[in-house]
Enzyme design. Structure first.
Site, PDB file in Angstrom:
ATOM      1  N   GLY A 109       0.839  -1.198   0.000  1.00 58.37           N
ATOM      2  CA  GLY A 109       0.000   0.000   0.000  1.00 58.37           C
ATOM      3  C   GLY A 109       0.867   1.239   0.000  1.00 58.37           C
ATOM      4  N   CYS A 114       5.223  -6.278   1.644  1.00 63.38           N
ATOM      5  CA  CYS A 114       5.620  -4.867   1.704  1.00 63.38           C
ATOM      6  C   CYS A 114       4.882  -4.143   2.839  1.00 63.38           C
ATOM      7  CB  CYS A 114       5.406  -4.209   0.340  1.00 63.38           C
ATOM      8  SG  CYS A 114       6.268  -2.635   0.185  1.00 63.38           S
ATOM      9  N   TYR A 115       3.944  -3.254   2.549  1.00 62.02           N
ATOM     10  CA  TYR A 115       3.199  -2.591   3.627  1.00 62.02           C
ATOM     11  C   TYR A 115       2.564  -3.624   4.555  1.00 62.02           C
ATOM     12  CZ  TYR A 115      -0.139   0.468   6.004  1.00 62.02           C
ATOM     13  OH  TYR A 115      -0.848   1.153   6.962  1.00 62.02           O
ATOM     14  N   HIS A 129       8.073  -7.669  -3.753  1.00 58.03           N
ATOM     15  CA  HIS A 129       6.760  -7.928  -4.366  1.00 58.03           C
ATOM     16  C   HIS A 129       6.778  -9.228  -5.171  1.00 58.03           C
ATOM     17  CE1 HIS A 129       4.684  -4.215  -3.314  1.00 58.03           C
ATOM     18  NE2 HIS A 129       5.888  -3.667  -3.345  1.00 58.03           N
ATOM     19  N   GLU A 132       4.358 -10.705  -6.463  1.00 59.34           N
ATOM     20  CA  GLU A 132       3.285 -10.744  -7.463  1.00 59.34           C
ATOM     21  C   GLU A 132       3.693 -10.148  -8.812  1.00 59.34           C
ATOM     22  OE1 GLU A 132       3.544  -8.856  -4.859  1.00 59.34           O
ATOM     23  OE2 GLU A 132       2.594  -6.897  -5.074  1.00 59.34           O
ATOM     24  N   ASP A 176     -17.229 -10.459 -23.570  1.00 58.97           N
ATOM     25  CA  ASP A 176     -17.944 -10.687 -22.320  1.00 58.97           C
ATOM     26  C   ASP A 176     -19.374 -11.172 -22.549  1.00 58.97           C
ATOM     27  OD1 ASP A 176     -15.594  -9.746 -21.327  1.00 58.97           O
ATOM     28  OD2 ASP A 176     -16.353  -7.754 -20.828  1.00 58.97           O
ATOM     29  N   LYS A 187     -10.435 -10.592 -16.694  1.00 58.46           N
ATOM     30  CA  LYS A 187     -10.627 -10.653 -18.152  1.00 58.46           C
ATOM     31  C   LYS A 187      -9.947 -11.881 -18.781  1.00 58.46           C
ATOM     32  CE  LYS A 187     -12.089  -8.505 -21.927  1.00 58.46           C
ATOM     33  NZ  LYS A 187     -13.386  -7.833 -22.104  1.00 58.46           N
TER      34      LYS A 187
END
Ligand code: XMP
Length: 515
Positions: free
Chosen positions: A57, A84-85, A171, A173, A229, A371
């Protein structure tokens, strides 16, 4: 809400990467859900999560009023991974300390492992990490050990293995952390004990069962646009409830060449879906006659769409549900700086303007999916790649690409230009690299020479952009020969066009569409 055997909850402390964490977890075949950082523990426990991840964050934990989780979360006995945060807030709340060193650390770093732990299993010292932080943990809470460091950051990895609490300063991710997905997989599988049970195949089975139970013997209406979609929504609902699904497809006369035929052929002839086709070309074009102001065009197209859709819906008889292709990023209660739900919802296709007696209960079977998962689902349901990997196309269609006055002739010219451009992109194997490619017909004419004759004809502009989410975009760098072939073909094959431009405006300052 679909029931999942195992869930990893991602608590969002405002990071731009929260969605990425959730996606990485799902890539390890375990379902994940994002919740705001301050979600009360009772609400979290309703989901019976197998593990909890605290995101990063932008705030500093040392600031008053900075985001904190419900303190009870540390007493649940459920494994927690702070990123992290998330690591810093965990450290501070549990009695450690966080300081701001003189310099913030941003960029690559190399991992030094201090001991072998399940979280770092299969990850060796020297592995590349991505760091982005101002604050650092300066004293560990009681019971924690330091499992990894880097040259500039002592407490890069920490854990309290008996309480199953873990933290990393980098991180995992982001793709720049080479073994990031492995670390997340270690947390999810080795520490939280999840099995790889989330897959598109299992999603289809559960979604179908849920839809059947929810809909019963009632009827669902679905507006088909030809886009990814709505096509996936229709295919999924059809698989679940067959002829209790009725699709409406409105041809507003502003579609790409061959689009209406493709939709009809695919859904009516191939999938045998009940498809109500409204050919409203004349109606739209007569309402648009003489109109060139962009907002006026959009309003007319939107209003006519609602009216035609309403007419078709009434013709079906009793309808109980309206299906919509809402995706997960539209429903996350995000606290991230990139904007909450309202920032991402597109208005055109949610048919919000239907009269009161036609307001149906909504059914949104894609609301848990990202998506790329929707595309995977589309493939699973047997939709062709042409539909599954299609570029976005705006609701007002070629109406906002036929700059200036809209006439049938100009639209036909634009359709020919667009078809050639897309064909050449596909031939060059570049379609998948481009977020969106489009052609516009400009409201100017230009002088040219073709054969021995002077011509005075239309000018078109080609545009192709790369983007993550259409909020920002960059123009696509074509190899020159692709543009050359497209330009030659357009001037030779489209009688009304004698000049081709390529748009090199990024967004911002330009938007993707011209109008
Ligand atoms: P802009 O032009 O705002 O477009 O940069 C961003 C993305 O949104 C699409 N777009 C629309 N989609 N109805 C839609 O369904 C609309 O009215 C509309 N206007 C723009 C555009 O094609 C791009 O992908």
């Amino acid at each position: 809400m679909i029931e999942h055997d195992q869930i990893i909850v991602v608590l969002d402390f405002g990071a731009q990467y929260s969605q990425l964490i959730a996606r990485r977890v799902r890539e390890t075949h375990v379902y994940s859900q994002i919740l705001p950082y301050n979600t009360p523990v009772v609400k979290i426990m309703e989901l019976e999560p197998s593990g909890i991840i605290f995101s990063g964050g932008p705030a500093s934990v040392r600031d008053e009023g900075s985001p904190r989780p419900d303190p009870e979360i540390f007493n649940l006995g459920i494994p927690i991974l702070g990123i992290c945060y998330g690591l810093q807030v965990m450290s501070l709340v549990l009695g450690g300390d966080v300081q701001r060193p003189e310099r913030r650390e941003y960029g690559f770093a190399a991992l030094t492992k201090n001991e072998d732990t399940p979280l770092f299993s299969g990850i060796d010292s020297g592995s590349q990490l991505w760091m982005s932080h101002g604050d650092s943990v300066s004293a560990l809470p009681e019971g924690f050990t330091c499992t990894a460091s880097t040259q500039n950051c002592e407490f890069t990895g920490i854990e309290n293995s008996s309480k199953r609490m873990f933290g990393v300063q980098f991180h995992p991710e982001v793709v720049h952390t080479t073994d990031g997905t492995l670390l997340i997989s270690n947390f999810v599988h080795k520490i939280c004990g999840c099995t790889a049970s989330w897959s598109m195949e299992s999603f289809v089975d559960t979604a179908i069962a849920e839809i059947r139970e929810h809909v019963g013997d009632r009827t669902v209406l679905c507006g088909l646009s030809g886009g990814v979609d709505s096509s996936v929504v229709a295919a999924l609902l059809h698989k679940a409830i067959g002829d209790q699904l009725v699709c409406v497809f409105v041809n507003n006369g502003l579609l790409r060449k061959g689009e209406a035929d493709l939709v009809i052929q695919l859904f009516r002839d191939n999938f045998h879906i009940r498809l109500q086709y409204a050919d409203a070309e004349e109606r739209f074009l007569s309402k648009l006659e003489g109109i060139s102001e962009p907002e006026a065009k959009r309003k007319i197209i939107g209003k006519e769409f609602i009216e035609v859709f309403e007419h078709e819906a009434r013709a079906i008889g009793r309808v109980d549900f309206l299906a919509q292709g809402t995706l997960y990023p539209d429903v996350i209660e995000s606290v991230s700086a990139t904007g909450g739900p309202s920032a991402t919802i597109k208005s055109h296709h949610n048919v919000g303007g239907l009269p009161e007696d036609l307001r149906f209960e909504l059914i949104e079977p894609l609301r848990e999916l990202f998506k790329d998962e929707v595309r995977e689902l589309g493939k699973e349901l047997g939709l062709p790649d042409e539909v599954v990997y299609r570029h976005p196309f705006p609701g007002p269609g070629l109406g906002i690409r036929c700059i200036g006055e809209i006439t049938k002739d100009r639209l036909d010219t634009l359709r020919d230009v667009d078809e050639i451009f897309i064909e050449e992109i596909r031939k060059a194997g570049l379609y998948g690299e481009i977020w969106q490619a489009l052609a516009c017909l400009l409201p100017v004419k230009s002088v040219g020479v073709q054969g021995d004759e002077r011509t005075y004809e239309e000018v078109c502009s080609l545009r192709a952009v790369t983007s993550e989410d259409a909020m920002t975009a960059d123009w696509f760098r074509f190899p020159p020969e692709v543009l050359q072939t497209a330009s030659n073909r357009i001037c030779n094959e489209v009688a009304r066009v004698n000049r081709v431009l390529y748009d090199i405006t990024s967004k911002p300052p330009g938007t993707v569409e011209w109008e």
